[in-house]
Structures are given as C-alpha cells and as structure tokens.
Design a protein around this motif. Structure first.
Motif, short mmCIF file in Angstrom:
data_model
loop_
_atom_site.label_atom_id
_atom_site.label_comp_id
_atom_site.label_asym_id
_atom_site.label_seq_id
_atom_site.Cartn_x
_atom_site.Cartn_y
_atom_site.Cartn_z
N VAL A 1 0.86 -1.18 0.00
CA VAL A 1 0.00 0.00 0.00
C VAL A 1 0.90 1.23 0.00
O VAL A 1 1.75 1.38 0.88
CB VAL A 1 -0.93 0.04 1.23
N GLU A 2 0.71 2.08 -0.99
CA GLU A 2 1.46 3.34 -1.06
C GLU A 2 0.50 4.49 -0.83
O GLU A 2 -0.73 4.31 -0.85
CB GLU A 2 2.15 3.45 -2.42
N PHE A 3 1.03 5.68 -0.61
CA PHE A 3 0.15 6.80 -0.30
C PHE A 3 0.78 8.13 -0.68
O PHE A 3 2.00 8.23 -0.85
CB PHE A 3 -0.17 6.81 1.20
N THR A 4 -0.09 9.13 -0.82
CA THR A 4 0.31 10.52 -0.97
C THR A 4 -0.45 11.32 0.07
O THR A 4 -1.69 11.34 0.04
CB THR A 4 -0.01 11.05 -2.39
N SER A 5 0.26 11.95 0.98
CA SER A 5 -0.40 12.78 1.99
C SER A 5 -0.85 14.10 1.38
O SER A 5 -0.22 14.62 0.46
CB SER A 5 0.55 13.06 3.16
N THR A 6 -1.95 14.64 1.90
CA THR A 6 -2.42 15.96 1.49
C THR A 6 -2.64 16.81 2.74
O THR A 6 -2.72 16.29 3.84
CB THR A 6 -3.74 15.88 0.68
N ASP A 7 -2.76 18.10 2.54
CA ASP A 7 -2.95 19.01 3.67
C ASP A 7 -4.40 19.08 4.13
O ASP A 7 -4.69 19.67 5.17
CB ASP A 7 -2.47 20.42 3.30
N SER A 8 -5.32 18.52 3.33
CA SER A 8 -6.74 18.59 3.68
C SER A 8 -7.50 17.44 3.04
O SER A 8 -7.02 16.81 2.08
CB SER A 8 -7.34 19.92 3.22
N VAL A 9 -8.69 17.17 3.56
CA VAL A 9 -9.57 16.15 2.97
C VAL A 9 -10.03 16.60 1.58
O VAL A 9 -10.17 15.79 0.67
CB VAL A 9 -10.80 15.90 3.88
N LEU A 10 -10.25 17.90 1.42
CA LEU A 10 -10.66 18.44 0.12
C LEU A 10 -9.64 18.10 -0.96
O LEU A 10 -10.00 17.64 -2.05
CB LEU A 10 -10.85 19.95 0.22
N ILE B 1 -7.29 25.25 4.66
CA ILE B 1 -8.63 24.88 4.19
C ILE B 1 -9.47 24.34 5.35
O ILE B 1 -9.06 23.42 6.06
CB ILE B 1 -8.56 23.84 3.06
N GLN B 2 -10.64 24.93 5.54
CA GLN B 2 -11.57 24.49 6.57
C GLN B 2 -12.58 23.52 5.94
O GLN B 2 -13.57 23.92 5.36
CB GLN B 2 -12.31 25.70 7.17
N ASP B 3 -12.26 22.23 6.03
CA ASP B 3 -13.11 21.24 5.35
C ASP B 3 -13.75 20.28 6.35
O ASP B 3 -13.86 19.09 6.09
CB ASP B 3 -12.33 20.47 4.29
N ILE B 4 -14.16 20.82 7.50
CA ILE B 4 -14.78 19.97 8.52
C ILE B 4 -16.02 19.28 7.99
O ILE B 4 -16.34 18.16 8.37
CB ILE B 4 -15.11 20.79 9.79
N SER B 5 -16.76 19.93 7.07
CA SER B 5 -17.97 19.31 6.51
C SER B 5 -17.63 18.06 5.71
O SER B 5 -18.35 17.07 5.73
CB SER B 5 -18.70 20.31 5.60
N LEU B 6 -16.48 18.08 5.01
CA LEU B 6 -16.06 16.90 4.26
C LEU B 6 -15.59 15.80 5.20
O LEU B 6 -15.83 14.62 4.95
CB LEU B 6 -14.92 17.27 3.31
N ILE B 7 -14.92 16.18 6.29
CA ILE B 7 -14.46 15.19 7.25
C ILE B 7 -15.64 14.46 7.87
O ILE B 7 -15.68 13.25 7.95
CB ILE B 7 -13.61 15.86 8.36
N LYS B 8 -16.66 15.23 8.28
CA LYS B 8 -17.87 14.61 8.85
C LYS B 8 -18.53 13.69 7.85
O LYS B 8 -18.94 12.59 8.16
CB LYS B 8 -18.85 15.70 9.28
N ASP B 9 -18.60 14.16 6.59
CA ASP B 9 -19.28 13.37 5.56
C ASP B 9 -18.55 12.06 5.32
O ASP B 9 -19.15 11.01 5.18
CB ASP B 9 -19.36 14.18 4.26
#
Length: 443
Positions: free
Chosen positions: A74-83, A254-262
């Motif tokens: 399993v490989e991955f790319t980290s991002t700064d936000s869920v968006l 980025i304020q993506d709390i709505s995406l995190i909850k979803d």
C-alpha cells in the motif's frame, strides 16, 4: 499478519490518497507496479486498517475482495486537507483507471466537474451519462476540461462550496455583461462576469487556478497565486493583491470539517464512496399473496437495475398460524391501525432481508429504510444484528393518509431526507405493483 501490520504502521494519521498496488513483471523480466485500487482518507492509517476487518467478506464487493487477495503493498500521498484528497483521488482514478474503482460501480451515476470552452468559461457539474449522450457538450457549448469521477455527489457539493469561495467562478445562471449582478455575484461567489467587473484575461487566471486545483497540483497553484499577487502589487493594485493574499492563506488553511464529517459518516464500508440507500416494503391482502421488494437510491438517484422482488414463502395459512386468528377477521387496535400488519410484515421482512443478505455479490447499503415506527425499526435492526450486519436503519412514519410525517432514527441521516423519502415511496409503489401483478396471475 505481520506484513499487514507493517504496512499499516508506516501510514500517517493524516488525510491523503492511498494505492493498493501489486508488483508485476513484464515479459522481458522488468518489474513494475500495477495500481489495483485508489481511495481517499481523512486518516490514511485508519482507513487502510478498516480493509482488514474480520467480516470483510460479508461487507465488500467481489472486486475489492479480489484486490485484497492480490495486492503486495500500500502506497500513499499525503495531502494538507480532505478536500485535496477528494480532488486528487478523482484525478488519479481517471488517470490510472484501476479495475476495482471503475468496474465496481455504475459509472453512469458518477459526477464530473466540467469547464466549458468560451470567453468566460462556466464551471458545471454533470453526470457521466450526460457526457456520453452530449458528445462532450454542455448546453450546446464544447467542454474544454473535465474532472472526475466523483462518486459521492454530496461530498462534491461540499467541496465546490469551499473551492468557489477561494476561486469565484461563473456558472450557467450567469450571463456575461447582463447589466445586473447575478445572485452569486451578490454573495461573492461570482467574480463579476455578469456586471463586467472582471476582464477576460483576469478570469482566465481564475480558471487556470481552478484547473490546477482539480489536477492536484497545489505547488504550482501556490506559485501561480504568488506571482499574481506580486504582479498586482507591482502595478499598485493593492486591493487585488490583498485578495490574492487571502486566497493563499485560505488554500493553506482549508476548513473542510464538513467533508471530514461526511467521510466519517457515509463511507463506513472501505472502498465505497457512493451513498447507497436500500428501502424495503411488504404488500399483501389480509395475509394472502404476500410479496416483498427492495428499491435502491444511489447518490440521490434511483437505480432500477438493482430493484429486487421477493415472493414470500410464509404466506396464507402459515401467516394465519402466526397471527393466531383468521386473517379475514382482522381486529383494529386503539389507534385504528391493523394489529396483524406488524406481525405479518416483520415476518416477511425477516425473510426478505435474510435472502437479500445472502447475496454478498450485491453491494451492501449504507442505510436501510422501512415503513413504520420504533417497533418496526427495532425489529429490522435486530434482524440485521442476527445476521452480523452493522447497517443503520431509519423508519418512515406515515399519517392516516399514508403520507410521511416523520423519520425515526439517528438524526444525522436527516441530511439525506430527500433520498430517504424517494426510496421509501419507490418501495411502496413497487411493492403494490408486484402484489397486484401476482394477484392477477393467481386469479
């Protein structure tokens, strides 16, 4: 196993995109990695760990289960936000076309973000089937760019709200130089195409920024914005430079709390992002010719190809024994409803659900909808528990005219109220139709 623990241990507890890969060899012996599956996560570690639950066979599609048997890493790319993870996932799925992503779902229901080819391009959301039928046209205009697939429509809607605040754009409701501000201009989501406040050249820069964002190229996007800010400051357009500065800050925070909850709430089954609702209903006449149905709403749209009919085997005299009375002499309780209906329907629903859950090749739902009150809801939850399935249930309470008046269950599911009611209405319609069809044949 130790290998799986080792793989999970290297994953960070941050948002990002993960890749299930398999080491392969070409005919000449050269090794390469084949991407089997791509997914996004709020927490890469928790998300990948969820694939290795003991009941994975019962909750996953055969394609994902096959992928889990074949992967080597399993490989991955980290991002700064869920968006950013959401956008990058869609871009990479389109680029690599992994089988477990593309073949698992009905592609016709996927969402795409498209940018039209015109002086002041529009940014629109379309279904993939619309792209197929339109010869790459939207409202008669050629499409310059398309991004997707985005299987989860509600997540995409939340994502676009965030993106549009950073990069206001024109949609189909805004006409260039129409003389009066459109609604989105009034709330700051249109840059002023309608009022002539933005030039073609300035708007092109905004579109380019949106393209870079949807391509997941944040570094290049940041450089672009910094250059634009510097150019405005050099030309003494300090207000515009300050606006770009605020955009850069927003991009980095980025304020993506709505995406995190979803994501936490709607993607409990690993590898699935489309919200699937299954609704069940029973139809009969005094315990005779009992039938059950299952209807499906995926990502806000009915999916008739997944509808199912069930002839209930415990009918007629069997139901009479369960009731302990003649079904033709039904007594009403104090509320005026049929005392026998709950017993009949619960027994029938138990049979329907047991037969449905036996089909592990059908994707399991994120939510189940039934008619009735607390008793019906609890009965269905009990049936699911007996079958080792942790699927949430809501019930639709009807008034004396059989109109919905309340939805019982976890209130977080009320965000899908429209889809719940559509699914419930479809189940009622489908069950009555099937019952009449069966009754007509017996006659």
């Amino acid at each position: 196993s130790q290998d799986i623990k080792k793989i999970i241990s290297k994953l960070p507890d941050t948002p990002g995109v993960y890749f299930f890969v398999r080491k392969m060899k070409k005919n000449d012996g050269v090794e390469y990695k084949k991407i089997l599956y791509i997914g996004k996560a709020t927490s890469l570690r928790d998300r990948v760990r969820s694939y290795f639950n003991k009941d994975i066979v019962n909750t996953r599609s055969p394609l994902v289960f096959k992928m889990l048997e074949e992967f080597t890493d399993v490989e991955f790319t980290s991002t700064d936000s869920v968006l950013e993870a959401l956008v990058l996932e869609a871009y990479l799925i389109k680029k690599h076309q992994p089988d477990a992503n593309i073949k698992e779902k009905d592609n016709r229901s996927f969402n795409f973000v498209v940018i039209t080819k015109e002086d002041f391009p529009r940014v629109c959301v379309v279904r993939s089937r619309e792209l197929l039928h339109s010869s790459l046209l939207v409202e008669g205009l050629p499409i310059d760019y398309s991004f997707g697939p985005f299987p989860n429509g509600s997540q995409l809607k939340e994502a676009l709200k965030i993106i549009r605040k950073m990069f206001p754009y024109r949609d189909s409701k805004c006409a260039p130089n129409q003389g009066r501000p459109c609604f989105n201009r009034q709330i700051g989501l249109c840059p002023g195409v309608c009022t002539g406040e933005v030039t073609k050249e300035e708007y092109e820069k905004t579109i380019k920024n949106i393209i870079l964002f949807f391509e997941g190229d944040k570094k290049r996007l940041a450089k672009n914005l910094e250059k634009q800010m510097g150019d405005y400051a050099k030309d003494k357009h300090f207000e515009k430079a300050e606006k770009i500065k605020r955009t850069i800050f927003t991009l980095n925070h980025i304020q993506d709390i709505s995406l995190i909850k979803d994501e936490i709430f709607t993607t409990g089954n690993p590898g699935q992002t489309t919200m699937r609702i299954e609704s069940y209903d029973i139809a009969h006449m005094s315990g005779q010719n009992v039938v059950g149905v299952m209807t499906v709403v995926e990502d806000g749209e009915i999916k008739k190809s997944d509808y199912r009919k069930f002839k209930i085997r415990g009918t007629g005299e069997v139901f009479s024994k369960v009731l302990g009375k003649n079904p033709q002499t039904i007594r009403k309780n104090s509320s005026g409803t049929d005392d026998s209906r709950f017993i009949n329907d619960t027994k029938a629903l138990k049979e329907v659900l047991a037969r449905r859950l036996a089909h592990i090749e059908w994707r399991f739902p994120d939510l189940i909808v039934v008619d009735g009150g607390v008793a019906q809801k609890n009965a269905i939850s009990k049936i699911l528990k007996e079958n080792n399935q942790d699927i949430p249930v809501v019930s639709v309470v009807k008034d004396e005219r059989h109109k919905p008046k309340e939805i019982l269950g976890d209130k977080r599911w009320l965000k899908y109220e429209k889809e719940i009611l559509i699914s419930n209405a479809e189940a009622h319609r489908y069950a009555i139709g099937f019952h009449k069809q069966l009754r007509g044949k017996i006659r």
